[in-house]
Write an enzyme that holds these catalytic residues in place. Structure first.
Site, PDB file in Angstrom:
ATOM      1  N   ASP A  98       0.859  -1.179   0.000  1.00  0.00           N
ATOM      2  CA  ASP A  98       0.000   0.000   0.000  1.00  0.00           C
ATOM      3  C   ASP A  98       0.908   1.246   0.000  1.00  0.00           C
ATOM      4  O   ASP A  98       1.719   1.407   0.911  1.00  0.00           O
ATOM      5  CB  ASP A  98      -0.888  -0.002   1.255  1.00  0.00           C
ATOM      6  CG  ASP A  98      -2.255   0.596   0.977  1.00  0.00           C
ATOM      7  OD1 ASP A  98      -3.271  -0.006   1.361  1.00  0.00           O
ATOM      8  OD2 ASP A  98      -2.286   1.680   0.346  1.00  0.00           O
ATOM      9  N   ASP A 199      -2.858   4.855  -2.351  1.00  0.00           N
ATOM     10  CA  ASP A 199      -3.891   5.468  -1.524  1.00  0.00           C
ATOM     11  C   ASP A 199      -4.265   6.868  -2.033  1.00  0.00           C
ATOM     12  O   ASP A 199      -3.395   7.710  -2.210  1.00  0.00           O
ATOM     13  CB  ASP A 199      -3.327   5.583  -0.100  1.00  0.00           C
ATOM     14  CG  ASP A 199      -4.398   5.940   0.902  1.00  0.00           C
ATOM     15  OD1 ASP A 199      -5.382   5.210   0.992  1.00  0.00           O
ATOM     16  OD2 ASP A 199      -4.234   6.973   1.570  1.00  0.00           O
ATOM     17  N   GLU A 250      -6.142   4.223  -5.969  1.00  0.00           N
ATOM     18  CA  GLU A 250      -7.456   4.427  -5.337  1.00  0.00           C
ATOM     19  C   GLU A 250      -7.883   5.844  -5.664  1.00  0.00           C
ATOM     20  O   GLU A 250      -7.198   6.800  -5.288  1.00  0.00           O
ATOM     21  CB  GLU A 250      -7.363   4.235  -3.815  1.00  0.00           C
ATOM     22  CG  GLU A 250      -8.721   4.278  -3.170  1.00  0.00           C
ATOM     23  CD  GLU A 250      -8.703   4.766  -1.733  1.00  0.00           C
ATOM     24  OE1 GLU A 250      -7.777   5.508  -1.370  1.00  0.00           O
ATOM     25  OE2 GLU A 250      -9.607   4.404  -0.975  1.00  0.00           O
ATOM     26  N   HIS A 326     -11.285  -2.722   3.227  1.00  0.00           N
ATOM     27  CA  HIS A 326     -11.181  -2.377   4.648  1.00  0.00           C
ATOM     28  C   HIS A 326     -11.914  -1.088   4.993  1.00  0.00           C
ATOM     29  O   HIS A 326     -11.991  -0.710   6.165  1.00  0.00           O
ATOM     30  CB  HIS A 326      -9.698  -2.244   5.010  1.00  0.00           C
ATOM     31  CG  HIS A 326      -9.057  -1.138   4.251  1.00  0.00           C
ATOM     32  ND1 HIS A 326      -8.869  -1.170   2.878  1.00  0.00           N
ATOM     33  CD2 HIS A 326      -8.622   0.069   4.649  1.00  0.00           C
ATOM     34  CE1 HIS A 326      -8.339  -0.042   2.482  1.00  0.00           C
ATOM     35  NE2 HIS A 326      -8.182   0.739   3.536  1.00  0.00           N
ATOM     36  N   ASP A 327     -12.407  -0.382   3.946  1.00  0.00           N
ATOM     37  CA  ASP A 327     -13.139   0.870   4.193  1.00  0.00           C
ATOM     38  C   ASP A 327     -14.639   0.706   4.001  1.00  0.00           C
ATOM     39  O   ASP A 327     -15.388   1.658   4.243  1.00  0.00           O
ATOM     40  CB  ASP A 327     -12.710   1.955   3.180  1.00  0.00           C
ATOM     41  CG  ASP A 327     -11.316   2.453   3.394  1.00  0.00           C
ATOM     42  OD1 ASP A 327     -10.693   2.894   2.411  1.00  0.00           O
ATOM     43  OD2 ASP A 327     -10.831   2.392   4.543  1.00  0.00           O
TER      44      ASP A 327
END
Ligand code: TEU
Ligand code: CA
Length: 556
Positions: A98, A199, A250, A326-327
């Site tokens: 990430d 991210d 993302e 995970h969000d």
């Protein structure tokens, strides 16, 4: 069409904090991932995406990085990472990391230096502005509530933070910032890492002059800024193009047009992006509350959005296919039906609907078990900064909702729904830890866990394993053209894929009603049923949450 390994990949997302604890501190760690590589391999995934594992004060569970080249002590040491990477590669699994470079932690040495003095060499690593009329420089709001600006008394200026005030935004207009990030990327790529998930990468270039936003959504304004493509082309030129890697950006708020610019086969920026349009179809009933709502997604809207992404990118760019991460809430609770009677069948239906579209599928840990939202009953069970801040802002500060109503919203949309520990077996804490877990285990772990799934030939796990096997066997699944059937059907999502002399027909009933549907291709007597989750197949009948995938080969 060009063909690349990342188009044929299946990615398994591991949230290390909640995957497996091996040293009894209640927190998942790298050795816990190494321990389960055979499980991930058996599922049929080919790439693992690790959420951040770098040194962090964990204000935002690792998305606030204090040292990009050190492992978070709770997760282990660099030697543990080296062992994990080596073991994964030996098993034919790739690992992508990430990359969180829109911001750092305020405890990162760069920020400690930057905030110390207006003339410090690192001052311009971040975004500092003078107060405007004794107030914040503009009206941007943080994704975690409140202003996106924090006044720093030491030098009397504000710094920008699109997320928590302990996550100051890096100034990507500063070439030295870009060079420092590129150097750090090489550090990990030279260790053999196979790529990055990036991210909020479309937020790194901010609009000139940092103008006020009209209405809400500061992130959308900061998204796809004036130089974002220049910086990603520079990153590709200087770093990525020198390695055989996979990248997925993302990009909250990105449209298909943006995605083609980021990931076009000739764009030389990224391989794919996570879009958010299908993540924002439920949660618009209370604009002042943002995503907090109990609204359910409408199937016709979901089909329309996902089909648009299929057809707009076809032949130009590549989709990243996901229902959750995970969000986001757990897929079977949000898009399926997590009641005992329909949980497994609807989890399979969702898996098939997504995995037979064109793109690289991402499986979030536990999705392959049909894990559900945790639905915590009390506020103190929630740990996530986004959930805690939202409760404080909307219940305590603004009194927009009452406590019970907000808890209902949290049960539906809190990110903690996806972050409860992986459910391995029916022993204490689902086999995740022998200590007290950092976040409570979902109360349904005794019934929903990997051990049970491996012993049940009709489990979601084996359904996903079968889909991954089919993907390796039939090229049409990866490269076939997509076409939606019956857009206005609000109960069934049917689509076809076409490649050469082959067709796939994918039919999914999104309701708990038995319905009759007729499709030309399902009348073909020479069709082969690749996926069917009811034994006695009757072409026109679709039982509750039934999914069918047929292969039809027309003789050349
Ligand atoms: O998330 C970016 C993002 O858009 C989040 O605001 C997310 O969509 C939202 O929380 C959903 O309600 C990335 C990471 O995935 C997230 O975990 C981090 O908190 C965030 O960036 C900041 O790094
Ligand atoms: Ca641990």
């Amino acid at each position: 069409m060009e063909k690349h390994w990342w188009q044929e990949a299946v990615v398994y997302q591991v949230y290390p904090r909640s995957f497996q604890d091996t040293n009894s501190d209640g927190i998942g760690d790298l050795n816990g991932i190494t321990q389960h590589l055979d499980y991930i391999k058996a599922l049929g995934a080919t790439v693992i995406w690790l959420n951040p594992i770098y040194q962090s004060p964990n204000v935002d569970n690792g998305y606030d990085i204090a040292d990009y080249r050190k492992i978070m002590p709770e997760f282990g040491r660099m030697s543990d990472f080296n062992r994990l990477l080596k073991a994964a590669h030996q098993k034919g699994l790739k690992i992508i990391m990430d990359l969180v470079v829109n911001h750092t932690s305020d405890e990162h040495p760069w920020f400690v230096e930057s905030r110390s003095d207006r003339l410090n060499d690192y001052r311009d690593y971040y975004i500092w502005r003078d107060p405007k009329n004794e107030e914040a420089p503009n009206n941007w709001q943080s994704a975690f509530g409140g202003s996106a600006w924090q006044l720093d008394d030491q030098t009397g200026q504000y710094y920008l933070h699109l997320f928590s005030k302990k996550q100051p935004d890096l100034n990507w207009d500063n070439k030295q910032v870009r060079q420092s990030v590129f150097e750090m990327m090489r550090f990990w790529l030279d260790k053999g890492v196979d790529g990055f998930r990036m991210d909020v990468i479309n937020l790194i270039s901010k609009p000139a002059g940092l103008p006020d936003v009209k209405g809400k959504g500061q992130q959308n304004l900061a998204a796809n800024g004036p130089h974002v493509h220049d910086y990603l082309k520079e990153m590709n030129q200087d770093v990525l193009s020198h390695y055989d890697v996979m990248t997925v950006g993302e990009t909250p708020g990105a449209t298909t047009r943006d995605a083609i610019r980021y990931t076009g086969f000739d764009s030389h920026e990224l391989e794919m992006v996570f879009q958010f349009e299908h993540m924002s179809l439920d949660g618009n009933e209370n604009p002042e509350l943002g995503k907090w709502s109990t609204e359910r997604v409408k199937l016709t809207e979901l089909k329309q959005v996902m089909s648009k992404w299929q057809t707009d990118l076809a032949g130009k760019a590549w989709n990243a296919l996901y229902w959750n991460n995970h969000d986001q809430p757990r897929a079977v609770s949000r898009f399926g039906n997590d009641q005992a009677k329909y949980r497994v069948i609807s989890a399979k239906m969702l898996g098939a609907t997504l995995h037979f579209m064109q793109g690289t599928p991402y499986i979030y840990q536990g999705e392959e078990l049909g894990m559900t939202n945790a639905k915590f009953r009390t506020l103190d069970q929630y740990q996530d900064i986004e959930s805690r801040n939202a409760y404080r802002e909307f219940v305590e500060e603004k009194q927009l909702v009452d406590p019970q109503e907000m808890l209902t919203y949290l049960r539906q949309h809190s990110r903690d729904n996806a972050r409860t520990p992986m459910q391995w077996d029916d022993s204490d804490n689902a086999g995740f830890t022998t200590a007290t877990p950092w976040l409570a285990v979902n109360a349904n772990y005794a019934k929903i866990n990997a051990k049970q799934a491996m012993a049940d030939k009709d489990s979601v796990f084996y359904f996903y394993q079968k889909m991954n096997q089919l993907r390796r066997h039939y090229e049409i699944i990866v490269y076939g053209d997509y076409q939606l059937l019956d857009p206005d059907d609000d109960q069934v999502w049917a689509y076809t894929r076409h490649l050469g002399n082959q067709d796939l027909l994918v039919i999914s009933n999104f309701t708990e009603r038995t319905v009759q549907r007729w499709y030309e291709l399902s009348q073909r007597t020479d069709k082969i049923e690749l996926i069917g989750n009811y034994p006695d197949d009757q072409e026109e009948t679709l039982r509750p949450y039934e999914t069918k995938v047929y292969l039809i080969e027309t003789p050349k």
